[in-house]
Scaffold this active site. Structure first.
Site, PDB file in Angstrom:
ATOM      1  N   ARG A 202      -5.888  16.336   3.506  1.00 24.78           N
ATOM      2  CA  ARG A 202      -4.824  15.369   3.801  1.00 24.78           C
ATOM      3  C   ARG A 202      -3.461  15.880   3.294  1.00 24.78           C
ATOM      4  NH1 ARG A 202      -3.783   8.998   2.303  1.00 24.78           N
ATOM      5  NH2 ARG A 202      -3.262   8.376   4.401  1.00 24.78           N
TER       6      ARG A 202
ATOM      7  N   LYS B 254      -4.203  -0.777  -6.798  1.00 25.38           N
ATOM      8  CA  LYS B 254      -5.245  -0.117  -5.990  1.00 25.38           C
ATOM      9  C   LYS B 254      -5.195   1.358  -6.336  1.00 25.38           C
ATOM     10  CE  LYS B 254      -6.434   0.619  -1.086  1.00 25.38           C
ATOM     11  NZ  LYS B 254      -6.025   0.238   0.278  1.00 25.38           N
ATOM     12  N   TRP B 255      -6.261   1.878  -6.918  1.00 25.66           N
ATOM     13  CA  TRP B 255      -6.309   3.255  -7.433  1.00 25.66           C
ATOM     14  C   TRP B 255      -7.085   4.100  -6.428  1.00 25.66           C
ATOM     15  CZ3 TRP B 255      -5.698   4.654 -13.051  1.00 25.66           C
ATOM     16  CH2 TRP B 255      -5.953   6.018 -13.285  1.00 25.66           C
ATOM     17  N   ASP B 256      -6.362   4.918  -5.682  1.00 29.11           N
ATOM     18  CA  ASP B 256      -6.971   5.653  -4.573  1.00 29.11           C
ATOM     19  C   ASP B 256      -7.253   7.108  -4.961  1.00 29.11           C
ATOM     20  OD1 ASP B 256      -7.882   6.002  -1.977  1.00 29.11           O
ATOM     21  OD2 ASP B 256      -6.147   5.024  -1.071  1.00 29.11           O
TER      22      ASP B 256
ATOM     23  N   ASP C 267     -12.819   2.339   4.658  1.00 31.04           N
ATOM     24  CA  ASP C 267     -11.633   2.215   5.514  1.00 31.04           C
ATOM     25  C   ASP C 267     -12.017   1.685   6.885  1.00 31.04           C
ATOM     26  OD1 ASP C 267      -9.740   2.969   3.718  1.00 31.04           O
ATOM     27  OD2 ASP C 267      -9.577   5.046   4.391  1.00 31.04           O
TER      28      ASP C 267
ATOM     29  N   ASP D 204       0.839  -1.202   0.000  1.00 36.02           N
ATOM     30  CA  ASP D 204       0.000   0.000   0.000  1.00 36.02           C
ATOM     31  C   ASP D 204       0.874   1.252   0.000  1.00 36.02           C
ATOM     32  OD1 ASP D 204      -2.319   1.881   1.002  1.00 36.02           O
ATOM     33  OD2 ASP D 204      -3.296  -0.030   0.608  1.00 36.02           O
ATOM     34  N   ASP D 205       0.296   2.337   0.430  1.00 34.82           N
ATOM     35  CA  ASP D 205       0.908   3.673   0.395  1.00 34.82           C
ATOM     36  C   ASP D 205       2.275   3.704   1.102  1.00 34.82           C
ATOM     37  OD1 ASP D 205       1.266   6.388   0.289  1.00 34.82           O
ATOM     38  OD2 ASP D 205      -0.548   6.903   1.413  1.00 34.82           O
TER      39      ASP D 205
ATOM     40  N   ASN E 154      -7.952  10.463  -2.382  1.00 35.91           N
ATOM     41  CA  ASN E 154      -8.158  10.722  -0.956  1.00 35.91           C
ATOM     42  C   ASN E 154      -8.500  12.148  -0.555  1.00 35.91           C
ATOM     43  OD1 ASN E 154      -7.974   8.166   0.197  1.00 35.91           O
ATOM     44  ND2 ASN E 154      -5.762   8.142  -0.057  1.00 35.91           N
TER      45      ASN E 154
ATOM     46  N   CYS F  37     -10.753   2.892  -5.132  1.00 37.89           N
ATOM     47  CA  CYS F  37     -10.709   3.257  -3.715  1.00 37.89           C
ATOM     48  C   CYS F  37     -10.780   4.778  -3.627  1.00 37.89           C
ATOM     49  CB  CYS F  37      -9.388   2.751  -3.120  1.00 37.89           C
ATOM     50  SG  CYS F  37      -9.209   3.107  -1.363  1.00 37.89           S
TER      51      CYS F  37
HETATM   52  C1  GLA Z   1      -6.916   5.513   1.807  1.00 37.63           C
HETATM   53  C2  GLA Z   1      -7.344   4.077   1.537  1.00 37.63           C
HETATM   54  C3  GLA Z   1      -6.633   3.156   2.481  1.00 37.63           C
HETATM   55  C4  GLA Z   1      -5.138   3.307   2.301  1.00 37.63           C
HETATM   56  C5  GLA Z   1      -4.741   4.748   2.523  1.00 37.63           C
HETATM   57  C6  GLA Z   1      -3.289   4.984   2.203  1.00 37.63           C
HETATM   58  O1  GLA Z   1      -7.401   5.956   3.017  1.00 37.63           O
HETATM   59  O2  GLA Z   1      -8.716   3.940   1.643  1.00 37.63           O
HETATM   60  O3  GLA Z   1      -7.015   1.826   2.253  1.00 37.63           O
HETATM   61  O4  GLA Z   1      -4.773   2.875   1.024  1.00 37.63           O
HETATM   62  O5  GLA Z   1      -5.504   5.636   1.727  1.00 37.63           O
HETATM   63  O6  GLA Z   1      -2.910   6.278   2.373  1.00 37.63           O
END
Ligand code: GLA
Length: 727
Positions: free
Chosen positions: A445, A478-480, A550, A368-369, A482, A528
């Site tokens: 964020r 995973k394409w986010d 989340d 992930d991130d 935020n 996402c």
């Molecule tokens: C969002 C996603 C999480 C994770 C974080 C990473 O909140 O929903 O699942 O990937 O970003 O910063």
């Protein structure tokens, strides 16, 4: 025949297995909706369009030969602004003279097999020859010459149709589209409740049901995404209707940006339903010869209540929306490191999680991130999609190879549409961030949104992402997304086109998604947005699953998953077991199984007992995968009806397998209860796997299943699995 044209009566009849939709062309060229509801064989409905005109306050148009015709009271398929229809309009076009009087009249129509593409926009599609048919009605404004094409595609097997509109400027002057809804539907009744799905980050798609009233009501997003706050879905159901009975109409917009869904009830108790791009801060200049496509809306009718409506959406989306290699291919069971490690990891820590995953039977590891730039927290580096080799203790290729050697697939996280103020990319291209001149940009964020309206930005993202994806044998992305969009503005758009920004933004996002998914057809993409902030059919067109929330706590998830199931199938719902504290692992598993299952933890931080429990969960997941992903869902007890417990069931088409989950959130003093199952064959015999006991379908549906074996306590759950047996 899904679409029939009755020439003499000038009536179109749109038939599905569970609905009839009837449109009539009036003599003056207006298009009337005569009926939408349960199937009716005949179309002798002309009287339905006749509505009493109330004196001069309902203006009439002198060209009408129809008795009692006023655009203000007629049930119309396009509601135009400024021409005697005083209800909220679906179309408003400002012409060269500066006024927005709009007037669309029937010109011609054609009926054809299949479904046309909507350029640049996600849409449902024909899965196999003969599964859908399209009616295209061309209307035109006699004064301006602008055309509006109404598209209706009928999915006969499912009780569903899609609607959208195309505006073509056949005139010699530029015009301004100020409002272009995807559809207008005037129902001849209003004794409905309105259902919508509201929420926030960590609490998406909460069910809300209120009676509709005279006047205007609706839901909308102005956040630059479909949003956590309101999903682009509404339903209307009889006041007396419920999960299993009553007329239910579901409306869902295939769009991932600002939308509006409106219901307006007039003095005739007629309910106008509109859905489409939110007209707030929207406008579009259409030059002569240009066309504008609205997003597509999906309309589902069921007279088997909300349950019937949901099952239709589920089947339709599994067959005619989700695409690509992973549409029906079994998705790998994954572990994602986010909730386990956050951004505090290195290559060894990730490898340790992957090693445990491989030993446990998990099939894919997702990083992930935090793998790029200098990102150890959320203050920097979005946009600098360069691997942090120091952190990974080697190249990405090294890590991928090590993890693949364990027999796992490899996935990676991106948030392509964002840019951190503290990033090399922002320092080099500050104008790539969305902003308006002279104002300090709002941060969300600690990041800005990148300007997806720009082709150079999209090219940069395509090149840098395809470089990483192409050279590293990556299986999953995973394409986010935020944050929401503020200060909507692009450095490249001229002032008069800034109002096109939001729509151009989402078209840009879709274009990049399209390019990447075409360039990497084997890639499994999971959408996402801070969990489920962009959980909509537009995203599902590009990614067959979306991270649902989340919030991975099973108690909260129950509400989120029930709400989501109103129109989204289990197959698209990313749901993982995490180390969240409020329930045991069995209950976490039972909740997460209702979706695209996985784990979201660091095994180093959970007990030996939990690790052992997880091993036993995996076989069950494989065993019931098809039933849960593609079976029929029956909501047995909904959280909005019962705050203490809920229950749901999946059956296969042949009604031979039945998977029931009961979840007690809060125990109520050792109360016994009986759960009536649904959708079984009354004449079949079903064997409960746990005990071997045999019950008839009739017994399970009418007398119910006694739940005396439910575990005691709060936040407990149990699965009851049945298979049909021969007598
Ligand atoms: C969002 C996603 C999480 C994770 C974080 C990473 O909140 O929903 O699942 O990937 O970003 O910063």
């Amino acid at each position: 025949m899904p679409i029939i044209y009755h020439e003499k009566e000038k009536i179109f009849q749109l038939n599905t297995a569970g609905s009839t939709y009837v449109i009539q062309i009036y003599d003056n060229g207006f298009l009337a909706n005569l009926y939408y509801g349960a199937p009716i064989p005949d179309v002798n409905l002309t009287d339905f369009a006749r509505r009493k005109v109330h004196a001069s306050f309902c203006a009439i148009l002198p060209d009408s030969t129809e008795e009692s015709f006023s655009p203000d009271t007629a049930p119309l398929e396009i509601g135009c602004s400024g021409r005697a229809d005083m209800r909220p309009s679906s179309l408003q076009i400002r012409n060269k003279d500066g006024n927005a009087a709009t007037d669309m009249r029937y010109v011609s129509h054609r009926i054809f097999a299949g479904k046309p593409d909507l350029p640049g926009l996600p849409h449902l599609y024909s899965e196999e020859a003969g599964d859908c048919e399209t009616l295209e009605i061309t209307t035109a404004d006699p004064y301006t010459g602008v055309k509006c094409l109404l598209l209706y595609t009928v999915f006969e097997k499912h009780a569903a149709l899609t609607r959208s509109a195309v505006i073509e400027n056949d005139s010699e002057n530029a015009v301004e589209i100020e409002r272009a809804h995807s559809f207008c539907l005037d129902l001849n009744r209003s004794d409905f409740d309105l259902i919508s799905l509201y929420g926030r980050h960590m609490q998406e798609r909460e069910f809300e049901r209120v009676p509709i009233r005279h006047g205007y009501q609706g839901v909308a997003s102005r956040r630059g995404s479909s949003s956590h706050s309101q999903n682009p879905f509404i339903a209307l159901i009889d006041h007396t209707g419920g999960e299993d009975f009553g007329d239910a109409y579901g409306f869902n917009l295939v769009y991932s940006s600002n939308f509006r869904a409106e219901v307006d009830v007039d003095f005739n108790n007629s309910a106008r339903v509109l859905m489409g791009i939110n007209p707030d801060d929207f406008g579009w200049t259409l030059q002569p010869g240009e066309s504008f496509y609205t997003p597509e809306a999906v309309l589902v009718f069921s007279n088997e209540g909300l349950g019937g409506m949901s099952r239709t959406f589920h089947r339709l989306y599994n067959h005619n929306l989700v695409r690509g290699e992973w549409k029906h291919k079994k998705r790998p069971l994954l572990v994602n490191n986010w909730e386990g490690t956050g951004m505090d990891f290195d290559g060894d820590k990730l490898y340790a999680i992957a090693k445990w995953a491989a030993e446990t039977g998990i099939e894919m590891f997702v990083m992930d991130d935090g793998w790029f730039g200098k990102r150890d927290d959320d203050t920097s580096s979005l946009g600098d999609w360069v691997v942090n080799e120091k952190k990974l203790k080697g190249t990405l290729g090294d890590l991928v190879r090590r993890i693949k050697a364990l027999g796992l697939k490899f996935g990676i996280w991106y948030e392509p549409e964002m840019i951190s103020p503290d990033s090399d990319l922002y320092r080099a291209h500050p104008d790539w961030a969305i902003h308006v001149p002279g104002r300090v940009g709002s941060e969300g964020r600690q990041q800005y949104v990148i300007d997806m309206t720009r082709a150079d930005v999209r090219d940069y993202l395509f090149d840098i992402m395809s470089g990483v994806l192409g050279s590293n044998d990556i299986d999953y992305l995973k394409w986010d997304f935020n944050r929401n969009i503020t200060e909507p503005g692009s450095a490249l758009l001229p002032p008069e086109k800034q109002k096109e920004f939001y729509h151009r933004y989402v078209l840009g996002t879709y274009e990049l998604m399209d390019r990447l998914t075409k360039a990497f057809p084997h890639l499994l993409v999971e959408g996402c947005s801070g969990g489920g902030g962009r959980y909509d059919p537009g995203i599902l067109y590009f990614s067959p699953q979306i991270w649902c929330s989340d919030n991975t706590d099973a108690i909260s998830r129950a509400n989120i998953q029930f709400g989501s199931s109103l129109c989204y199938p289990a197959s698209v719902q990313g749901s993982h077991v995490s180390a969240s504290k409020r329930t045991g692992y069995e209950t976490k598993r039972n909740l997460a199984m209702w979706g695209s299952f996985g784990y979201e933890l660091d095994p180093a931080n959970i007990s030996e007992e939990a690790r052992e429990e997880i091993k036993t969960q995996i076989a069950d997941y494989h065993r019931h995968y098809d039933l849960i992903h593609y079976g029929d869902l029956y909501r047995l007890i909904c959280p909005w009806d019962d705050p203490y417990r809920c229950a749901w069931e999946f059956t296969d088409e042949a009604k031979t397998k039945v998977h029931v989950t009961v979840f007690i959130k809060l125990a109520q003093e050792r109360r016994n209860f009986f759960l009536r199952l649904k959708g079984l064959d009354p004449d079949k015999k079903y064997r409960l796997e746990e005990t071997g006991e045999i019950y008839s379908g009739a017994l399970l549906m009418n007398a119910g299943l006694s739940l005396w074996r439910m575990p005691e306590g709060d936040a407990v759950s149990k699965v009851y699995y049945f298979e049909a047996v021969e007598d």
